[in-house]
Each structure stands twice: as structure tokens, then as C-alpha cells.
Design a protein around this motif. Sequence first.
Motif, mmCIF file in Angstrom:
data_model
loop_
_atom_site.group_PDB
_atom_site.id
_atom_site.type_symbol
_atom_site.label_atom_id
_atom_site.label_comp_id
_atom_site.label_asym_id
_atom_site.label_seq_id
_atom_site.Cartn_x
_atom_site.Cartn_y
_atom_site.Cartn_z
ATOM 1 N N GLU A 122 -12.964 32.135 -20.862
ATOM 2 C CA GLU A 122 -11.877 32.064 -19.889
ATOM 3 C C GLU A 122 -10.881 33.188 -20.102
ATOM 4 N N THR A 149 -9.410 17.230 -14.909
ATOM 5 C CA THR A 149 -8.421 18.297 -14.849
ATOM 6 C C THR A 149 -9.090 19.615 -15.221
ATOM 7 N N GLU A 150 -8.441 20.716 -14.890
ATOM 8 C CA GLU A 150 -9.047 22.005 -15.232
ATOM 9 C C GLU A 150 -9.199 22.164 -16.738
ATOM 10 N N GLN A 151 -8.223 21.710 -17.509
ATOM 11 C CA GLN A 151 -8.319 21.814 -18.960
ATOM 12 C C GLN A 151 -9.519 21.039 -19.494
ATOM 13 N N LYS A 179 -13.498 28.402 -23.889
ATOM 14 C CA LYS A 179 -12.119 28.885 -23.800
ATOM 15 C C LYS A 179 -12.051 30.393 -24.042
ATOM 16 N N ARG A 219 -13.269 24.044 -8.577
ATOM 17 C CA ARG A 219 -14.229 24.522 -9.574
ATOM 18 C C ARG A 219 -15.249 23.423 -9.837
ATOM 19 N N ASN A 243 -7.290 22.595 -7.223
ATOM 20 C CA ASN A 243 -5.877 22.954 -7.340
ATOM 21 C C ASN A 243 -5.062 22.173 -6.317
ATOM 22 N N MET A 258 -12.333 20.830 -18.134
ATOM 23 C CA MET A 258 -13.590 21.482 -17.774
ATOM 24 C C MET A 258 -14.297 22.066 -18.998
ATOM 25 N N HIS A 259 -13.538 22.397 -20.041
ATOM 26 C CA HIS A 259 -14.167 22.878 -21.277
ATOM 27 C C HIS A 259 -14.997 21.764 -21.913
ATOM 28 N N THR A 306 -12.911 20.074 -10.451
ATOM 29 C CA THR A 306 -11.458 20.023 -10.458
ATOM 30 C C THR A 306 -10.927 20.801 -9.263
ATOM 31 N N SER A 355 -11.187 30.803 -14.678
ATOM 32 C CA SER A 355 -10.138 29.839 -14.345
ATOM 33 C C SER A 355 -9.661 30.005 -12.907
ATOM 34 N N MET A 356 -8.961 28.979 -12.431
ATOM 35 C CA MET A 356 -8.346 29.069 -11.104
ATOM 36 C C MET A 356 -7.301 30.182 -11.066
#
Length: 268
Positions: free
Chosen positions: A264, A158-160, A261, A114, A133, A162-163, A131, A99-100
Motif C-alpha cells: 500500500e 473497513t478499508e483498514q 501494508k 475496493r 468510501n 482489507m489487510h 469496502t 488504497s482509496m
Amino acid sequence: MINQKIVFLGAGAMAEAIVRGLVDKAVIAPTQLYMKNHSDHVRLQTLHERYGVQIASDADIVSADIVVLAMKPKDVATVLQTHTLSPHTAVLSVLAGVSMATIEKYAGERPIARLMPNTSATIGLSASGATFNRAVSPSLQQDFIQLFEAIGTVEIVTEQQMHAVTALSGSGPAYFYYFLECYEKAGVALGLDAETARRLMLSTMAGAAEMLKRTGEDPAVLRENITSPQGTTFEALEVLRKYDVARIIEESTQANADRSKTFEKLYD
């Protein structure tokens, strides 16, 4: 052409795929690309001879505009703690499951992007998710997108999300290879030789994908267009519905995302 000094930390297959795309499409001069890995200097020399990229020193890392994290995910903490990054250096990570927040933990607050490519990046046809930041400026984001498009198409998420990207396009080539294996075996069972069955299905998959791209039609519409009531395609689709293939696909991609997840949390 991008005028940035880019240093890759890691020189594996994905790093090479990105470098090949950047050089082949003249996105950036090879003299602006630097690579470093832990111990395989022969690999670095090979990449230098193949693409004209430079072998990075510690000083090059400090002076980099962009550092690309392309090592094994389990090594991210060690690598970032070992190498000092300048405050002006942005980070691009192609590491699955990192993760970031984890990158910021070891590299400090800075612009971070990412990218989740897939293995088709090696032929410039990756379907990637990306994604950013909040520290990534609009101009830097455009530079990043130019880098991403050197290996294929990119979707900004969004980063979420990415899954979900990992579950669909990140692992997607493996699903299609598996489907092709299955249809090849089915063709053999129907009397074709394996090579003929493979060629037929490979061309069919490629043609169907191109049809979707050219027409812009919804896949359900195109499916219905070739499904005559009580016809051959109808009978095959009825079997797929009987075994609830849609649910199987949904559950398999959910399992993929859940595993992403888990990774992560592991690397945090």
C-alpha cells in the motif's frame, strides 16, 4: 439486472472471472460490459467472442458509469493519468495494495469501492472482502454488491480491515492447497498412493466446510465432537499443539498482512 455501463481497464484472469460471473448469472447484459487493456488486442477479441463483451474505446471510458481497475497494481497511476474519467463515473478496484487515497490521488474524489477476491472467483466461489468510501450511495452500494456476488460471497469491511481479508481469504486458497500437498505426502508415507490420498483429503475438506455451513456450529464444537479422549484424532491434535500450529498460522497471516501494508505504501 443492473443497467450500468461498466468498463474494465485490464483484461487479465480476475477481470475475466468477474465478467464470466456477471454474464453467466445474467446480472448485466454483455452489451453493457466493455474491456480495454494496454496492448493485447487478441486477448480482447477472445473475450468478445467468448462472452459477448465490447472492446472499449477512450470515449467508452469517459461515458462509463463504473470503471473497474483490473490492471497490474504498479500501473495504476499511469493508467488513471492516461484516461480521463467523467465526474459521474464510480470506480471499482480489484487491485491488491492500492488504497482509496491512492485512487483518489489520480482519479479525483468520486465513489470508490475496493474488492479483494481470491482465485476461486474463476469458478464463482470467491470469498471476497469489500469496502466503500463515503461517496458511495446506498443504491450504488447495492449495485456493487450485486456485482461482487456474481463471483461468490462477499463480506463488507473497513478499508483498514482489507489487510486482514488479504491475509485470510485473499491468500487463503494457497494455504489450503499447501495443506492438501502436505496431507497427500503424509498419506503416501502411510502406504496410500498419491491419487487416493488426494481424493480422500479433498472430499474431507469439502465435507468439513459444508458441515460448518449447514450446522452453523462453532468449529471448536465440531472438532470436540469427533475427538475422543486418548483416541486417534486426539493423538494427532496433540502433535499439532506440541508444535504450536495455532501460533504458526497466526504469525504467517500477520506476515501476509504486514506485506499487504508494505505494498500500500509502495503504490501511494
